[in-house]
Design a protein around this motif. Structure first.
Motif, mmCIF file in Angstrom:
data_model
loop_
_atom_site.group_PDB
_atom_site.id
_atom_site.type_symbol
_atom_site.label_atom_id
_atom_site.label_comp_id
_atom_site.label_asym_id
_atom_site.label_seq_id
_atom_site.Cartn_x
_atom_site.Cartn_y
_atom_site.Cartn_z
ATOM 1 N N THR A 80 0.859 -1.188 0.000
ATOM 2 C CA THR A 80 0.000 0.000 0.000
ATOM 3 C C THR A 80 0.898 1.242 0.000
ATOM 4 O O THR A 80 2.121 1.136 0.196
ATOM 5 C CB THR A 80 -0.863 0.044 1.267
ATOM 6 N N HIS A 81 0.277 2.378 -0.199
ATOM 7 C CA HIS A 81 1.045 3.634 -0.204
ATOM 8 C C HIS A 81 1.784 3.825 1.114
ATOM 9 O O HIS A 81 2.975 4.178 1.142
ATOM 10 C CB HIS A 81 0.083 4.795 -0.460
ATOM 11 N N LEU A 82 1.093 3.566 2.208
ATOM 12 C CA LEU A 82 1.714 3.753 3.521
ATOM 13 C C LEU A 82 2.879 2.784 3.720
ATOM 14 O O LEU A 82 3.928 3.138 4.255
ATOM 15 C CB LEU A 82 0.658 3.555 4.604
ATOM 16 N N ARG B 46 0.381 13.507 3.761
ATOM 17 C CA ARG B 46 -0.659 13.362 2.731
ATOM 18 C C ARG B 46 -1.532 12.149 3.009
ATOM 19 O O ARG B 46 -2.731 12.157 2.763
ATOM 20 C CB ARG B 46 0.004 13.236 1.348
ATOM 21 N N SER B 47 -0.882 11.101 3.535
ATOM 22 C CA SER B 47 -1.652 9.869 3.726
ATOM 23 C C SER B 47 -2.617 9.954 4.901
ATOM 24 O O SER B 47 -3.496 9.107 5.035
ATOM 25 C CB SER B 47 -0.704 8.677 3.895
#
Lengths: 1034, 500
Positions: free
Chosen positions: A899-901, A921-922
């Motif tokens: 995932t992005h995180l 941002r997340s």
């Protein structure tokens, strides 16, 4: 004359074997009526220079001596009779130190005869060779040890040292020494073996003993002093102690008479410069200077010629031509080897330095003052500091100095590391048996030396877990106060080098530095200066390395650029400064600078010079910042303390900002000569060490102005300016040098940003901000930052094309450089076709492969990070027998993509940076009603706002009266938060410990300067959020 | 039946320390390693956790999040005691007990009756609760699953997984259990967990879903083993263990104790635990022995004989409380030891070349009788103090066995006159002239001083408010004959002895 002289004392510069500063010993000696004293520090002359200076000021004689650490573990005190003796002692110590690891040098008995001339040996205290034999029960060994001393030094140069400290049992040894004296004819000599100035120093000594022996006071037992008698004693006390042996006391006077040597006549000579035939150093310097003048000025003006003649005359009169030639030659070496070099500091006031290419700016054109750098009244050697790119280039220059003058002709100056808040509490606390946890807590909360924490020590200890009634709290506090400021160990100065005609190791003992290939003197730069030893500072600046790297990279792409060709009127550069878009730039990237730039709005190079010089404690304490900006903005009238000061202060709108201006003010208002004005500045700027001298020169200034009829209120203004600026103000010359670097770095950021950012990343750590912040800034400037990739990355970060920056492999945590370079070589021969191919042709260890996979560096071969991680685990270790064989059909990765995180977390863990979005941002969606930093510019002044972000910088400047400034970074930029002292105390732990914060407060948005005055600060507890490092005051 | 039981003490280090700290488990408490260079939170109570305190936080940051937080130091002593309790509890289920770690024990239940096992487990939970320990129990067909089940059970509760499901405790099918279990709960090494974390494998079920062959080729033997365990394919052998024979507990205080309350607190805790053990072993206490080690040297010992052998902790506590309360001590206490004796004689084999005590119990009794005559704290083996204080010594406990001397004492440094020391020293008055003693007056001798030597100065313990000392010594010869040692200290002048 006093009836006794103490010939065997040790100062705290014996590092854990003495408990008082040299000045304390001198003071105690004076108080007790001693006319002279010898400090014999263990292993060298560490404290001798300071002791000499203190004794001289007190009107007493400092006798020079040291304790030689012998190979058998004993300590042999020697006193210096003559210059030859001093040279011998220095060389003997140097030889023994350089032959062993740092701190382990020992003198061989067999080496003594060669170096004994000019020295008198004492038999020593309980650690001396005779006493050690006695303690071991070896009676014949005592006589043999005495015989050995007479064999080495000669009968007339050996004394049997008797100490009486009122310890039961010592009389047997005293009687034995007396018998030995009678049998051998050697004289008895009474000493007290003083290890501290006053009786209360015993406690400090016991603490040091425990530290040395790595034990606690409770466990030390017999290692501790039996009583507190080893303080500096006077003639009466010693006469009483030795009433049955008066000759032992009177012998101290006889011996002292023979010790003629003093550190006043060290025998130091500055190296002479090899000049061409037919030239002297003076004539050669003249030739080189005039040649340089033609190059620099073209056709020098009459003013420039006059200045050069004047400077050359002063230099020749003072005999400093050789020094200037040596520095010129060194700078020439740098230019010839493509190493950027720039003189800084007061040398930039010299037109000679300008013509010698040492400094970059014309002081005549800028109206600078030569006397600030050199004047006839002050015959001390000039001090030229050279800024060099930090890293290998600077090391190359240092090694060149070693090559030219030899290992025994040059060395780095020492840096005395003293006990500060953190180390004092930790070590004293440990010795007193306090728990590691308590001491860590104190260190964490109050240990910083960069600011003064609130509360007294008792309150701070209580907050750290030491209860008020703790039985050892009081003694901890008392010992802490005694230990603070005492020398702890000797380090190496970062750039100071001393050089000598002939053997430097005959002037001061040298020791190996921790860094291989370097040697260090036993004196720091102040000691060297006091002793008349010439020093050149070769300082490393990370920014110079970054500038040089940027320019070399651009030159490699065909761009014609160097320091000299950069235009001083680039509009884009000034625009960037006016917008305070200065992250990464030299000197003007701090919060305080960024708050001033939009008000200052620099338009010319001199504006930049003022910007660099204005954010300093001097102008701030002198209340000069706002008036200058107010006048510049036209909101205040430009006025002068006196009309006669207009030529001096016009360029700074009537406000004195620079040290040179203060000198000129004193010259104009009080009629001081340049030399006298410079003396005034030096005395006042000695940080109040000598209040009497400061008061005297200030009185002189006042009375001179009165004599010239200056009005009282003007006198008052002048005094205030002088007091503040003399302490902290920058030399204008220094501001010009630094201003130029600030301008050049901003120019590069404005015009060649990708190269500039690459160079900054490649030279970390440096500057104010972390790599992560620099990358975010680069992205905000439209630069496409590409991640680390095994297919496309070099070892260093590079700018492959305009608007693009590729991160280098060096950013990967734990990646071996050699293996990375081999991989690049293999790649250049043939591109990697697959993961298997990559594995076969690279030598990375499994954990390095995992790291590369997790940060996405293998995506070009595996598709995504998880697939890469899956494949990497199937790869065998290098060296495995089966590593080179073809793999069976690979299993497709069953793992889900990150995932992005997860990618963010992997990026920060693996490189400390991310090229993806900022962590904030997340989580933005979970923070309704929270402003982004980019929203603040459009929010009215006075509005209540809420901000969130990572604290990337926390400052608490000494002049800010306890205010704290925090820079919070989010996905849109950086916001500045101001915390008043009461709020800081209320939220202190949150401010100093939390990485992510939520701040509520009122917005100040005026004249382009934006910050939030905090009213509430909370931790933003999002455990999954990764964070980069921060720049903190604590 | 066949199957396994696992007993787990969650937040083990914290529970162990809390149990002996007099703090409430409901308060916000964090545990740190006091010896670490930079102590970090290791475990925290529920109340602390609610305030945002997390493992790995530095103490200042934890305090920032919870101002009322109390910080305890990790104690290996406390953990050892708690681990002992856990072991005994497991042993009460079956002698096939293995301590997997201090906080976790595994019991092989083969041959046991499932109903009685479950009821015994419930009793264990209650008994440990009475002893201040919150336990959780897992029952399953395999050792690995039972260990995981124990860690997943609620605090103070029991989780039964798989075919052992029947009655009592929370029951769960194997598949459902594994699907929810985090991979970090397994016994995998940190390196393996790190790789799985990088893979995004967060649960045991996700791990078990990976192809076995791929796991083997990537994660090696450890990975395969883990995979097999999670799939329930292993059979774990647990050997038969044995119980400790002695019933004793000891404790070294972190800070010296100078009041009764902490001693009584420990006495109660220890008695609870030892009596519980005795009852399990079918024994009772006949004699209770308490030893208090003093901070300034020496020890204080108490022996109490029970009117009749008993396993009643409360009764023994009352007996001990009375004796301890009557004690007058001249020094704080730094260590506490309790022994319960349930056997009358201790048999000892003599070695040929060593001397020893035939009957340590009777010897200890004799010492106690002596102490009753000469006073508490005056019986023991003297050891010279290392700080150089003249006549400084501490009293050590008499050993049961005296080791033969390895080397002869050296006489080389015996010089000067011998001193016959007066204990206690006799108060004296002196007259001085020109810094020399001229006259001495005391209850023993008086007279003009013919000659004197000194003064000799010695001092120590300056860092202690109570323990510092400072002495000035003189040796004087009187006109009337005799040479004496005269000392000035904090207590004034005294005659310390006669020199021969």
């Amino acid at each position: 004359m006093s009836g006794y002289i103490e010939l065997h004392a040790r100062s705290a510069f014996s590092f854990l074997r003495g408990a008082s500063q040299p000045w304390e010993l001198a003071e105690a000696g004076a108080a007790r009526g001693l006319a002279a004293m010898a400090v014999c520090d263990r292993g060298g002359f560490y404290g001798s220079a300071r002791f000499h200076r203190e004794m001289k000021d007190a009107g007493m004689r400092a006798i020079v001596g040291c304790e030689l650490p012998m190979e058998d573990g004993s300590a042999l005190p020697v006193l210096v009779k003559s210059r030859q003796g001093y040279r011998n002692a220095c060389r003997l110590l140097t030889r023994s130190c350089m032959a062993a690891a740092k701190g382990e040098g020992r003198v061989a008995w067999s080496a003594l005869p060669e170096f004994s001339e000019g020295l008198i040996a004492l038999s020593g205290d309980e650690e001396g060779p005779l006493a050690r034999a006695w303690q071991a029960g070896d009676r014949s060994g005592v006589a043999a040890a005495a015989q050995r001393l007479t064999d080495c030094f000669g009968r007339e140069n050996v004394c049997l040292e008797v100490q009486r400290r009122r310890e039961r049992g010592e009389e047997r040894w005293a009687r034995a020494l007396r018998d030995l004296a009678e049998a051998t004819g050697l004289p008895l000599l009474a000493t007290n073996g003083a290890l501290y100035a006053r009786p209360d120093g015993r406690a400090t000594l016991d603490v040091f003993t425990c530290l040395r022996e790595k034990t606690t006071l409770d466990a030390a037992g017999g290692l501790l002093s039996r009583n507190g008698q080893r303080f500096v004693k006077g003639p009466e006390e010693m006469a009483d102690l030795f009433r049955d042996m008066p000759e032992a006391v009177s012998n101290t006077l006889r011996v002292a008479e023979r010790l003629e040597f003093s550190l006043e006549n060290l025998g130091y000579e500055f190296p002479s410069f090899p000049v061409p035939d037919g030239h002297s150093m003076d004539s050669y310097l003249r030739e080189v200077v005039w040649s340089g003048a033609r190059r620099r000025y073209g056709s020098p003006s009459a003013k420039a010629r006059k200045q050069l003649r004047h400077e050359l005359a002063v230099i020749e009169k003072l005999g400093f031509s050789g020094y200037f030639l040596i520095v010129w030659d060194l700078v020439k070496y740098c230019r010839e080897h493509g190493i950027m070099a720039q003189g800084r500091g007061s040398s930039a006031n010299s037109a000679v330095c300008f013509c010698l290419d040492i400094t970059p700016f014309d002081p005549v054109g800028h109206g600078l003052l030569f006397e600030r750098f050199l004047n006839e009244e002050r015959a001390a050697w000039p001090d030229i500091d050279i800024d060099l790119p930090s890293g290998d280039r600077r090391e190359q220059v240092i090694q060149e100095v070693y090559r030219r003058y030899g290992r025994s002709g040059s060395a780095m100056t020492a840096n005395v590391i003293t006990y500060r808040r953190r180390s004092a509490i930790r070590e004293v606390g440990k010795v007193l048996g306090f728990s590691e946890e308590t001491l860590s807590r104190f260190s964490s909360m109050y240990g910083s030396s960069h600011y003064t924490p609130e509360g007294n020590l008792e309150e701070q200890l209580r907050a750290s877990g030491v209860e008020k009634g703790h039985p050892r709290s009081r003694v901890l506090q008392a010992l802490y106060q005694r230990v603070i400021g005492l020398p702890r160990h000797l380090g190496q100065h970062s750039g100071g080098m001393v050089i000598c005609e002939g053997e430097l190791d005959s002037v001061v003992p040298l020791e190996p530095a921790s860094m291989p290939g370097r040697s260090v003197t036993q004196w720091d730069k102040d000691d060297c200066e006091d002793m008349g030893i010439v020093k050149v500072d070769l300082l490393g600046l990370g920014m110079m390395a970054a500038l040089q790297d940027s320019m070399e990279s651009l030159q490699g792409k065909g761009v014609k650029i160097d320091l000299g060709s950069i235009p001083k009127d680039d509009a884009a550069t000034y625009r960037m400064m006016q917008e305070a878009d200065t992250i990464g730039v030299f000197q003007i990237e701090s919060r305080a600078q960024m708050a001033t730039l939009p008000r200052m709005k620099p338009k010319t190079f001199y504006d930049v010079v003022i910007e660099v010089g204005i954010i300093r404690p001097g102008p701030i304490q002198g209340k000069m910042v706002h008036p200058y900006l107010e006048r510049r903005a036209g909101r205040q009238e430009i006025e002068y303390i006196d009309e006669s000061l207009k030529p001096v202060l016009e360029r700074t709108l009537g406000v004195a900002l620079f040290q040179e201006q203060i000198l000129q003010v004193a010259m104009v208002m009080a009629g001081f000569s340049g030399a006298k004005a410079e003396r005034l500045r030096r005395i006042v700027s000695s940080f109040g060490k000598d209040e009497r001298r400061t008061n005297r020169v200030m009185e002189d200034l006042i009375s001179s102005m009165r004599e010239r009829g200056v009005a009282p209120e003007k006198i008052e203004s002048v005094i205030q300016s002088v007091s503040s600026f003399a302490h902290y103000g920058f030399p204008e010359s220094h501001s010009i040098s630094f201003g130029w670097l600030a301008y050049v770095s901003t120019y590069l950021k404005a015009n060649y940003a990708e190269e500039f950012y690459a160079a900054l990343l490649n030279n970390q750590p440096m500057g104010f901000y972390s790599s992560a912040t620099l990358i975010q800034d680069a992205k905000r400037h439209g630069i496409r930052v590409r991640p680390v990739c095994v297919r496309d990355s070099a070892w260093l970060s590079v700018a492959p094309e305009r608007g693009e920056l590729r991160l280098g492999l060096r950013m990967v945590e734990g990646l071996n450089k050699e293996r990375a370079l081999e991989m690049i070589e293999a790649r250049e021969r043939k591109a990697f076709a697959s993961m298997g191919d990559f594995r076969a042709r690279s030598r990375f260890a499994k954990d390095e492969l995992r790291q590369l996979a997790s940060i996405g560096a293998l995506n070009c071969l595996a598709g995504d990070r998880r697939s890469a991680l899956w494949e990497v685990e199937a790869m065998l270790e290098q060296g495995d027998l089966f590593a080179g064989l073809e793999e069976p059909e690979a299993t497709l990765s069953p793992l889900e993509v990150m995932t992005h995180l997860e990618r963010l977390q992997a990026d920060y863990r693996g490189t400390g940076v991310t090229v993806g979005g900022h962590p904030m941002r997340s989580v933005r969606a979970r923070l309704p009603n929270v402003w982004r930093s980019s929203d603040l510019a459009n929010t009215p002044d006075g509005a209540r706002v809420k901000l969130a972000g990572q604290a990337i910088c926390r400052q608490r400047p000494g002049t800010a009266k306890g205010f704290v400034f925090i820079s919070l970074e989010d996905e849109t930029g950086i916001a500045n938060v101001v915390v008043t002292p009461p709020f800081f105390e209320r939220f202190r732990l949150t401010i100093t410990e939390e990485r992510f914060m939520l701040v509520s407060g009122r917005l100040q948005n005026r004249e382009g300067v934006i910050h939030v005055k905090a009213e509430k600060i909370e931790a933003l507890r999002l455990k999954e959020l990764p964070a980069s490092s921060s720049h903190d005051f604590h | 039946m066949s199957g396994y039981a696992a007993l787990h003490l969650p937040n083990f280090a914290l529970q162990a320390a809390l149990r002996l700290s007099r703090r409430e488990a409901s308060a916000p408490v964090a545990l740190v390693d006091g010896e670490a260079k930079k102590p970090l939170v290791l475990e925290m109570s529920e109340a602390a956790s609610r305030s945002g305190v997390r493992p790995g936080l530095p103490v200042p940051q934890a305090l920032a999040r919870c101002a009322e937080l109390a910080v305890l130091h990790r104690s290996s002593q406390a953990e050892s005691l708690a681990a002992g309790v856990l072991f005994e509890a497991g042993y009460s289920l079956s002698p096939r007990v293995e301590m997997v770690s201090g906080d976790l024990c595994l019991v092989d239940l083969q041959g046991a009756d499932s109903v009685s096992v479950r009821s015994r487990c419930a009793e264990i939970l209650a008994e440990l609760g009475d002893l201040g320990l919150v336990c959780r129990i897992g029952l399953a067909d395999t050792g690995s699953i039972s260990l995981l089940a124990a860690k997943s059970a609620t605090a103070g509760g029991m989780l039964v997984v798989g075919e052992m499901a029947g009655s009592g405790g929370v029951e769960l099918g194997s598949e459902d259990f594994l699907a929810a279990l985090p991979i970090s709960a397994t016994e995998a090494s940190e390196a393996l967990l790190d790789i799985l974390d990088k893979w995004g494998i967060r649960t045991v079920a996700a791990f078990a879903a990976l192809p076995r062959a791929a796991v083997g080729s990537r994660l090696g033997c450890e990975g395969l083993e883990l995979w097999d365990r999670m799939a329930g394919k292993e059979r774990r052998l647990v050997p038969v263990a044995s119980l400790a024979e002695k019933f004793e507990q000891s404790w070294d205080f972190e800070y010296e104790v100078d009041s009764l309350e902490p001693l009584l607190f420990l006495l109660r805790r220890f008695l609870d635990q030892l009596c519980w053990r005795m009852r399990r072993a079918g024994k009772a206490a006949r004699l209770m022995r308490v030893e208090l080690t003093k901070a300034y040297g020496g020890a204080e010992g108490l022996e109490m004989t029970a009117p009749e052998p008993t396993g009643d902790a409360a009764a023994l506590f009352l007996m001990g409380q009375g004796r301890l309360g009557a004690l007058e001590l001249d020094s704080p206490i730094r260590a506490f030891r309790l022994e319960l004796e349930s056997v009358a004689l201790v048999q000892r084999q003599f070695g040929l070349f060593e001397s020893g005590v035939k009957d340590p119990r009777r010897f200890a009794q004799t010492l106690a009788d002596l102490a009753g005559i000469v006073g508490e704290g005056r019986v023991g083996r003297p050891v010279l103090a290392s700080d150089g204080r003249p006549d400084g010594f501490t009293l050590e406990r008499m050993p049961d066995r005296v080791e033969p001397m390895r080397e002869e004492a050296s006489l080389d440094f015996q010089y000067g006159m011998a001193l016959r020391r007066l204990r206690p020293a006799v108060p004296a008055q002196v007259e001085l002239a020109e810094r020399q003693l001229t006259r001495l007056r005391s209850g023993l001798v008086s007279g003009a001083v013919r000659a004197c030597r000194g003064p000799w100065l010695s001092s120590g313990g300056w860092w202690e408010s109570a323990g510092s000392w400072n002495r000035v010594e003189w040796d004087v010869e009187l006109e009337t004959g005799g040479v004496y040692r005269v000392v000035k200290s904090e207590d004034g002048w005294s005659l310390e002895g006669e020199l021969f």
